[in-house]
Design an enzyme around this catalytic site. Sequence first.
Site, PDB file in Angstrom:
ATOM      1  N   GLU A 166      -0.738  -0.121   0.450  1.00 38.23           N
ATOM      2  CA  GLU A 166      -1.978   0.258   1.836  1.00 38.23           C
ATOM      3  C   GLU A 166      -2.610  -1.260   1.810  1.00 38.23           C
ATOM      4  O   GLU A 166      -3.577  -0.713   0.933  1.00 38.23           O
ATOM      5  CB  GLU A 166      -1.921   1.190   1.613  1.00 38.23           C
ATOM      6  N   GLU A 255       5.996   5.721   3.784  1.00 42.74           N
ATOM      7  CA  GLU A 255       5.213   7.213   3.121  1.00 42.74           C
ATOM      8  C   GLU A 255       4.663   7.817   4.697  1.00 42.74           C
ATOM      9  O   GLU A 255       4.150   7.070   5.195  1.00 42.74           O
ATOM     10  CB  GLU A 255       3.667   6.516   2.352  1.00 42.74           C
TER      11      GLU A 255
END
Length: 343
Positions: A166, A255
């Site tokens: 991320e 995710e």
Amino acid sequence: MRSLILFFILVVTYSFVKTEDSIVPEKDKGKRTIVSHVGLIHVKGNKLVDQNDTPVGLHGMSLFWSQWGGKFYNADCIRWLRDDWKCTVVRAVCGIQSDGYLAYPEAELAKITTVIDACIDLGIYVIVDWHDHSAEKHLQQSKEFFRKIAYKYGSAPNLIYEIYNEPLKVSWENVIKPYAEEVLKVIRQYDPDNLVIVGTPHWSQEVDVAARKPILDTNIAYAFHFYSSDGWHKQNLRDKVLGAMKKGAPIFITEYGLSEADGNGAIDTVETAKWFSFVDEYSLSTCNWSISDKPETSAAFVREVDSLGGWKDSALSLSGKIIRNRIRNLNGPLFEILKSAGK
Ligand code: MG
């Protein structure tokens, strides 16, 4: 006498075949595994497809950061996730900062390879995730890590690389894309064909931004993450996914959680249902966050559990129960096909 000899030969042959069958490792049992049935996942247009070019959706669980959730990085746990949860994919999350891989490279790498070996043996897919929020600052370490992984496992169709978990609010064009191209160069030296997933700006939400300037490689997907009970993760984010796909970008939800973005808060059932229908409508692949017994909403367990699987329903959190049911429902038909093919 001749028939007695024949009988003897038959008995010996039968016991030989029987013994052979029982010692064949699962990975070598041909069509009986998910991976041998589905084959190398690759990109066609904005879709992920199987070896027959048919769109495929993988669904499974993400493990927790390896430096804190390492107890679940073992073969028995992965076997339970395949056999009881019906996961077709498991995400091995290599924690990088905060006493992770940068501080203890060998220990963290060993956890990741344990999970990769287990997934190969069990015939399911494994995502190897460089779980970093500033990967461009650790480019050399990342290249070295993926060099080792690609060299050792590049020929296994089970492997999926996720090279930047991320990114924060950084530029796609000037920061993430150049990083990804460097790491990709190393991976492609050893592995020309397995899927590589690249994180996108703003905690892997701005897939639309990445899609405007895609990476030139035939097997790239873009990571999208959402937390269904977070006040900011609603239709605005679903629109970003639609925008990216319209531009031809394949999306993999490596995710997602049923909590707020920090892992806590109450589950918003209405918004969660919207996300589930969205994922189903576009047959997107998903990994849920996470196999963990940390006291937080997104953790699959409500109390401390054995690391080797065998978890009772009462040990599952609300998120754990919802997700286990969902994965079993989504993947059940595929496991049924394998069962009947194995008969
Ligand atoms: Mg390969």
